[in-house]
Design an enzyme around this catalytic site. Structure first.
Site, PDB file in Angstrom:
ATOM      1  N   SER A 199       4.611   2.559   7.866  1.00 22.06           N
ATOM      2  CA  SER A 199       4.294   1.436   6.983  1.00 22.06           C
ATOM      3  C   SER A 199       5.517   0.961   6.209  1.00 22.06           C
ATOM      4  O   SER A 199       6.203   1.756   5.564  1.00 22.06           O
ATOM      5  CB  SER A 199       3.220   1.842   5.977  1.00 22.06           C
ATOM      6  OG  SER A 199       1.945   1.728   6.520  1.00 22.06           O
ATOM      7  N   ASP A 226       0.112  -7.479   1.459  1.00 22.46           N
ATOM      8  CA  ASP A 226       0.534  -6.091   1.657  1.00 22.46           C
ATOM      9  C   ASP A 226       2.056  -5.966   1.686  1.00 22.46           C
ATOM     10  O   ASP A 226       2.624  -5.258   2.505  1.00 22.46           O
ATOM     11  CB  ASP A 226      -0.071  -5.504   2.938  1.00 22.46           C
ATOM     12  CG  ASP A 226       0.044  -3.978   2.975  1.00 22.46           C
ATOM     13  OD1 ASP A 226       0.174  -3.368   1.898  1.00 22.46           O
ATOM     14  OD2 ASP A 226       0.011  -3.401   4.082  1.00 22.46           O
ATOM     15  N   HIS A 275       0.822  -1.212   0.000  1.00 22.46           N
ATOM     16  CA  HIS A 275       0.000   0.000   0.000  1.00 22.46           C
ATOM     17  C   HIS A 275       0.856   1.262   0.000  1.00 22.46           C
ATOM     18  O   HIS A 275       0.364   2.343  -0.318  1.00 22.46           O
ATOM     19  CB  HIS A 275      -0.998  -0.003   1.167  1.00 22.46           C
ATOM     20  CG  HIS A 275      -0.432   0.313   2.515  1.00 22.46           C
ATOM     21  ND1 HIS A 275      -0.091  -0.662   3.432  1.00 22.46           N
ATOM     22  CD2 HIS A 275      -0.169   1.493   3.120  1.00 22.46           C
ATOM     23  CE1 HIS A 275       0.349  -0.097   4.534  1.00 22.46           C
ATOM     24  NE2 HIS A 275       0.312   1.219   4.377  1.00 22.46           N
TER      25      HIS A 275
END
Length: 355
Positions: free
Chosen positions: A206, A128, A96
């Protein structure tokens, strides 16, 4: 919130051994348990005050140079995240993160300010995860993966990344839970068993590493659970962060580097992920069970509810999807299912998501 046995959480892309022997009584010798050799890490900057390598500060000094900030090559494109260098000068990050930046081109920044353009080698939205290749890598030590399956609740961990674009941020905490089934919001949500940590993780973390006190990567920070804010309006860390375990990361990364794609175990059904019924509900409809697929061969039908998978209770469709991530195509698994109020059992041979 808990949703049918799964946590729905927010993605956090950011906006701005040796063997020792001992002699006893001069008569016999006994070999001690082997000590695991620590990973090779970066030397701390010579101008920095030195810290012991087994302290939080020491680990941070030696790991941080291999953690990068990932942003767009186009200054007008917002967003960004973190990543880390592995063997071969590849960079691991979240899908992402990379997918949001791909159209404008990707640029990574090392802790010392060095820049490099990057391209996506392969990406897997279902886990992911993504792997980047660098055009101009610099000489930093690749981070080594640890064994996430050996992690226990209470182990100390360190998260390193660029929350809100603040590169080189280090936070410390513990493993709060293991095997936590999570599912981020979104139509292509990944579903897997995560490591839960109270180390502060915020938007921009992230793709950054969650490391143990030896500097080994045991997880990739991916999501946080927030309160009082909707998706995209994250209110920040409340001590509920989730990382993709290194065991899954290694498997996915190896496949992406070798094949630019991944394959997972699959049962060949469409699940009703919105059903309030306890268990994994196979959707209604003639095409909900693939003809000749694993579930069809095992005798499953639309409307059946899978309640046990390989001896583990199944509380929801999302949880079954997470369980499948721990298996490989070709595995034989015993299942328990309900049909019209009656319970039955079967053995299913798992197929592949690429079939």
């Amino acid at each position: 919130m808990a949703l049918s046995g799964m946590l729905v959480v927010a993605l956090i892309a950011g906006g701005a051994g040796g063997v020792a022997g001992a002699l006893f009584n001069n008569a016999s010798s006994e070999e001690a348990a082997p000590e695991e050799e620590g990973p090779v890490m970066n030397e701390p900057p010579p101008e920095a005050p030195q810290r012991d390598p087994d302290t939080i500060a020491g680990v941070a000094q030696r790991v941080s140079p291999s953690v990068v900030y990932i942003g767009s090559a186009d200054p007008s494109v917002p967003g960004g995240g973190s990543g880390f260098v592995i063997e071969g000068n590849y960079v691991v990050t979240n899908d992402h993160v990379s997918s949001a930046l791909a159209d404008g081109g990707i640029r990574i920044e090392y802790q010392n300010g060095s820049l490099s353009e990057a391209t996506i080698v392969g990406a897997d939205p279902s886990s992911d995860l993504a792997v980047l290749s660098l055009a101009d890598p610099i000489d930093v030590e690749p981070l080594a993966f640890g064994d996430s399956e050996a992690v226990v609740v209470g182990d100390e961990v360190i998260a390193i990344g660029a929350p809100l674009g603040l590169q080189g941020t280090v936070t410390q905490g513990i493993i709060s839970a293991v095997d936590r089934p999570v599912s981020p919001e979104g139509s292509s949500a990944s579903r897997f068993y995560a490591l839960q940590t109270d180390a502060a993780i915020n938007p921009g973390n992230s793709g950054g590493p969650l490391v143990d006190l030896q500097g080994r990567v045991i997880g990739v920070n991916s999501m946080i659970y927030t309160m009082g804010g909707s998706m995209g309006e994250g209110t920040g860390s409340i001590g509920l962060g989730f990382a993709i375990p290194s065991a899954e990361v290694q498997s996915v990364v190896d496949q992406l580097i070798e094949n630019e794609s991944t394959a997972y175990a699959d049962i060949g059904v469409e699940l009703d992920l919105q059903s309030p019924v306890a268990g994994a509900v196979i959707a209604d409809g003639s095409d909900a069970v693939a003809d000749g697929g694993p579930a069809d061969d095992a005798g499953l039908e639309p409307g059946d509810v899978i309640t046990s998978f390989d001896g583990r209770a199944v509380n929801s469709g999302q949880e079954l999807l997470a369980m499948l991530r721990d298996r490989a195509p070709g595995d034989e698994v015993d299942i328990v299912f309900e049909r019209d109020g009656d319970e039955d059992t079967s053995t299913i041979t798992l197929g592949s998501s690429t079939d």
